[in-house]
Each structure stands twice: as C-alpha cells, then as structure tokens.
Design a protein around this motif. Sequence first.
Motif, PDB file in Angstrom:
ATOM      1  N   UNK A  12       7.200  15.912  42.205  1.00 40.85           N
ATOM      2  CA  UNK A  12       8.187  15.033  41.579  1.00 40.85           C
ATOM      3  C   UNK A  12       9.632  15.488  41.755  1.00 40.85           C
ATOM      4  N   UNK A  13       9.850  16.622  42.445  1.00 38.73           N
ATOM      5  CA  UNK A  13      11.217  17.119  42.621  1.00 38.73           C
ATOM      6  C   UNK A  13      12.183  16.078  43.151  1.00 38.73           C
ATOM      7  N   UNK A  14      11.833  15.378  44.259  1.00 35.79           N
ATOM      8  CA  UNK A  14      12.740  14.346  44.776  1.00 35.79           C
ATOM      9  C   UNK A  14      13.013  13.224  43.775  1.00 35.79           C
ATOM     10  N   UNK A  15      12.050  12.937  42.891  1.00 36.86           N
ATOM     11  CA  UNK A  15      12.278  11.918  41.861  1.00 36.86           C
ATOM     12  C   UNK A  15      13.342  12.396  40.877  1.00 36.86           C
ATOM     13  N   UNK A  16      13.326  13.701  40.599  1.00 36.63           N
ATOM     14  CA  UNK A  16      14.320  14.281  39.689  1.00 36.63           C
ATOM     15  C   UNK A  16      15.701  14.226  40.343  1.00 36.63           C
ATOM     16  N   UNK A  17      15.754  14.571  41.643  1.00 38.19           N
ATOM     17  CA  UNK A  17      17.026  14.467  42.374  1.00 38.19           C
ATOM     18  C   UNK A  17      17.506  13.021  42.394  1.00 38.19           C
ATOM     19  N   UNK A  18      16.557  12.098  42.622  1.00 33.19           N
ATOM     20  CA  UNK A  18      16.893  10.664  42.648  1.00 33.19           C
ATOM     21  C   UNK A  18      17.471  10.219  41.316  1.00 33.19           C
ATOM     22  N   UNK A  19      16.943  10.792  40.232  1.00 40.89           N
ATOM     23  CA  UNK A  19      17.376  10.384  38.891  1.00 40.89           C
ATOM     24  C   UNK A  19      18.805  10.832  38.587  1.00 40.89           C
ATOM     25  N   UNK A  20      19.187  12.054  39.054  1.00 39.14           N
ATOM     26  CA  UNK A  20      20.549  12.498  38.674  1.00 39.14           C
ATOM     27  C   UNK A  20      21.620  12.056  39.675  1.00 39.14           C
ATOM     28  N   UNK A  21      21.206  11.595  40.880  1.00 40.75           N
ATOM     29  CA  UNK A  21      22.227  11.055  41.785  1.00 40.75           C
ATOM     30  C   UNK A  21      22.242   9.533  41.628  1.00 40.75           C
ATOM     31  N   UNK A  22      22.750   9.076  40.517  1.00 38.33           N
ATOM     32  CA  UNK A  22      22.882   7.645  40.270  1.00 38.33           C
ATOM     33  C   UNK A  22      24.317   7.198  40.520  1.00 38.33           C
ATOM     34  N   UNK A  23      24.592   5.929  40.276  1.00 42.20           N
ATOM     35  CA  UNK A  23      25.952   5.416  40.458  1.00 42.20           C
ATOM     36  C   UNK A  23      27.002   6.181  39.643  1.00 42.20           C
ATOM     37  N   UNK A  24      26.613   6.646  38.446  1.00 42.61           N
ATOM     38  CA  UNK A  24      27.555   7.423  37.629  1.00 42.61           C
ATOM     39  C   UNK A  24      27.954   8.708  38.322  1.00 42.61           C
ATOM     40  N   UNK A  25      26.957   9.423  38.872  1.00 46.80           N
ATOM     41  CA  UNK A  25      27.239  10.662  39.612  1.00 46.80           C
ATOM     42  C   UNK A  25      28.094  10.382  40.840  1.00 46.80           C
ATOM     43  N   UNK A  26      27.738   9.309  41.559  1.00 45.53           N
ATOM     44  CA  UNK A  26      28.492   8.957  42.772  1.00 45.53           C
ATOM     45  C   UNK A  26      29.957   8.683  42.425  1.00 45.53           C
ATOM     46  N   UNK A  27      30.184   7.957  41.316  1.00 44.88           N
ATOM     47  CA  UNK A  27      31.562   7.629  40.902  1.00 44.88           C
ATOM     48  C   UNK A  27      32.335   8.879  40.506  1.00 44.88           C
ATOM     49  N   UNK A  28      31.702   9.754  39.708  1.00 49.89           N
ATOM     50  CA  UNK A  28      32.375  10.993  39.272  1.00 49.89           C
ATOM     51  C   UNK A  28      32.700  11.867  40.478  1.00 49.89           C
ATOM     52  N   UNK A  29      31.753  12.004  41.398  1.00 45.40           N
ATOM     53  CA  UNK A  29      31.996  12.814  42.604  1.00 45.40           C
ATOM     54  C   UNK A  29      33.104  12.209  43.468  1.00 45.40           C
ATOM     55  N   UNK A 240      18.530  21.488  44.857  1.00 37.83           N
ATOM     56  CA  UNK A 240      19.560  21.950  45.812  1.00 37.83           C
ATOM     57  C   UNK A 240      19.946  20.809  46.747  1.00 37.83           C
ATOM     58  N   UNK A 241      18.948  20.069  47.246  1.00 38.80           N
ATOM     59  CA  UNK A 241      19.245  18.916  48.112  1.00 38.80           C
ATOM     60  C   UNK A 241      20.104  17.895  47.367  1.00 38.80           C
ATOM     61  N   UNK A 242      19.736  17.602  46.121  1.00 34.59           N
ATOM     62  CA  UNK A 242      20.526  16.668  45.311  1.00 34.59           C
ATOM     63  C   UNK A 242      21.955  17.149  45.129  1.00 34.59           C
ATOM     64  N   UNK A 243      22.103  18.458  44.894  1.00 39.04           N
ATOM     65  CA  UNK A 243      23.438  19.028  44.737  1.00 39.04           C
ATOM     66  C   UNK A 243      24.259  18.928  46.008  1.00 39.04           C
ATOM     67  N   UNK A 244      23.614  19.157  47.154  1.00 33.24           N
ATOM     68  CA  UNK A 244      24.302  19.056  48.445  1.00 33.24           C
ATOM     69  C   UNK A 244      24.765  17.620  48.687  1.00 33.24           C
ATOM     70  N   UNK A 245      23.920  16.649  48.297  1.00 31.19           N
ATOM     71  CA  UNK A 245      24.306  15.239  48.444  1.00 31.19           C
ATOM     72  C   UNK A 245      25.545  14.939  47.603  1.00 31.19           C
ATOM     73  N   UNK A 246      25.556  15.415  46.358  1.00 29.43           N
ATOM     74  CA  UNK A 246      26.728  15.219  45.487  1.00 29.43           C
ATOM     75  C   UNK A 246      27.972  15.859  46.100  1.00 29.43           C
ATOM     76  N   UNK A 247      27.795  17.056  46.677  1.00 28.39           N
ATOM     77  CA  UNK A 247      28.920  17.725  47.343  1.00 28.39           C
ATOM     78  C   UNK A 247      29.415  16.911  48.535  1.00 28.39           C
ATOM     79  N   UNK A 248      28.475  16.299  49.270  1.00 29.36           N
ATOM     80  CA  UNK A 248      28.855  15.481  50.429  1.00 29.36           C
ATOM     81  C   UNK A 248      29.725  14.298  50.006  1.00 29.36           C
TER      82      UNK A 248
END
Length: 411
Positions: A12-29, A240-248
């Motif tokens: 379920x790791x990718x599901x957890x990453x999917x959950x925290x990289x939502x539109x809110x995260x994208x906007x804040x980043x 870590x993958x989710x974090x890298x996406x947010x950094x991108x």
Amino acid sequence: MKFNNWFKNIGPGPLIAAAFIGPGSVTVCTLAGAGFGYALLWALVLSIVATIVLQEMSARLGIITQKGLSDIIRTEIKHPWFKGFVIVLMLSAIVIGNAAYEAGNISGGVLGLQTVLGNPTVNVFGYSINILSIILGGLAFVLLYLGNYKILERVLLALVILMSLAFLVSAILTQPDVVSIFKGAFVPSFPDNSLLLIIGLIGTTVVPYNLFLHASLVKEKWNKTSDLGLAKKDTIIAVVLGGVVSMAIIVSAASMQGNNISNASDLAKSLEPLFGSFAKYFLAIGLFAAGLTSAITAPLAAAYVASGCFGWSSHLKSKKFQSVWAIVLILGVIFSSIGIKPIDIIKFAQVSNGILLPFMAVILLWLVNKSSVLGAFKNSLKQNILAILILLISILLSVATINKIFNFNLF
C-alpha cells in the motif's frame, strides 16, 4: 528477477504516496517554488523523514494486530470519556474533514484536465454543472465500487507512476541548478514571509488520515511477522518517491519565480511559452493524476475510520463501508461540479485535523510501546527518540494550523 520480486511485493506504500500528493500539496509546492525558489526544499526532506517514521509504526500495528488503527484505538483506550473524545475527534477530522476536502481533490484533478480540454459545462436548473467533475468522480466511484484491493492497488500505482513521471519530466525540462537544489534540500533557511508555507509543506505531507489508511491497507496485503521487512521497505520507497515528486513540483515552479502563479494550472500555462507544450501537458497530466488519486484515497480513509470507530466490517464490499465512502465522494462531486466551497466545514475540518495530528502521534507512540499490542515488535529506543521529535513537529503544526484559522498572530 529481483526487480520482478520487488514489483510483486509492492504494497500500500504507493497508495499512501498517492494520498499525500493531492491538489493541496501540488498548490503549496507550486507557491513555495514560485515564491522562494529552492530555499524551502529542506522542509520536504524533514517531512519525508517524519512521514516514514509515523507510517512505519502505523503499518507495523496493522500487520501484527490485523486491525485498523481506529479499531485498535477503540478497543485499547479504556477510559469512556477519553475514548469518546478521541472517537469524535477522529470522525470529525477524517470523515467530515475528507468530505469537505473531497471537492478540492476533484476540482484539482479537473484543473489538470481543463488545461488541456477546456471547461465543458451544462446548465441544470440555473446551475452551471462542470462535466469534468462528474467524469472524474465517476471514475473514482467505479474503482471503489469494484471493491477489489488488487485492482485498486494497481490502478493507483499506475497513477502514481504517471504522476511521478509527469512532474519529474516537467522539472527536468526547466534545466534546474542541481547544486542549488541540494543546498535548498539540506541547508534549512527561513526567508521572510515563508513560515506558513514551510508549515504547509510539512502539513500536506504528514497527513493524519494516512495513518488510518496505512494500518487498514497493510492487512489486505500482509499477515505474517516475516512481512514486516517488506512493509518497511515498501513504506520507505513510496514515501521517498512521493517526496521527490513534491520536490519536482517546487523545482518546476522555481523556474517561474517572481511570476503571478497561484496553482499548478497557472504554472502549466506559464511554462508553455518557455519550454514548449510538453511542459504544459506533463504538468496537466500530473495535476489530473494527483486529483484522481486523492479523490479515491480520501473517501477510502473515511470509510476505514468510520468502520473502526463503530465496530463495522472494513471489508471493501461491506454495505456500511461502501455507504461511507459513497457519501464522501458524492458530496465532493456535487460541491465541485457546481463550484460551492463549504468554507465553514473546511475550517472546522482544518481545526480538527490540526488537533488530531499531535493526538494521533501521542496515541500511536503509546500503542507501539505496549507489549500487549505489539509484543516483541514494540518500539526500540531509537524509534521512540525519532517519534518524540516528530511529536514536537506535530504540535508546532497543530498550533500553526489553529493560529492560521483564528488569526491569533502567534507567528
């Protein structure tokens, strides 16, 4: 062969990453990159560490007990008044909160589609209905209604890979300064007027509802103590993958520093003249995938929490379980398609989430140190020290969230 084995053991790791990289995260980043360049990347590094520690504890609880987190809390807290308070807080923050946020998840995905497809609407009884909101909500509904964990896991994994590639390619197209990226990631700085964005970056990554989602999902995948290593590896890689996406996303937005950009859709349109239509399309696809994944995981988390609090079955095809996620999803589609923003409910949900995070950190720490719950798999001294540091961060986030809502001007 090893790669095939790893792919087979993805949980379920990718599901957890999917959950925290939502539109809110994208906007804040996006705002962090457009406003401060690479300077706030360190906040995401801190968030990644905090998320790994909390999610690993949650996953360990789920595998050893074979119960959801809200179910464990309901049975382990014996004091009736305190138990009642915690259950009401969980229901307020996760079930009501996710219903309020769901419109934002769907609207975020729609923004990505609109960047490419325009804005198709129809008029019904004087209301302008956004067709894309209904289509995106319908996709989420079908995937949840199928009630098959393997299908859900594979679809969300595909969307996470799509989202990751979209945002990473967008970042590479801007030809970033690698040395400055590393400096921003590992040298903390606090530019003027950046504190709320720093807290926002941490707050959209360390998400309370993910703790409930993770504990419930791991038991769908694993049921033996020998699986703990697989679960830990799955958590670390995905977060870590989710974090890298947010950094991108921050890196992409940093290329437009100083421009008037308020969300990823603005960023996609702004990048097109400089880096070609590819940048626009990649960011639009990423935003769509971020919205759809969150539109699926938020109702799912709400259903797991409600089921645990009331002692219902958490089977994906249970009628009560399905009714919870359906209500959350349908409310999100309605609010998104007619453009209503339930501000008061969102504020209530933000306050509830702000209070819930430190409470959950304390309760999680208490549970993973109970021999009666985890036996030989309870926390080590090193794990407790890390968890206490994260608890202090969660308290800061809680105070900052409540300060932001009520304008106490504490910062």
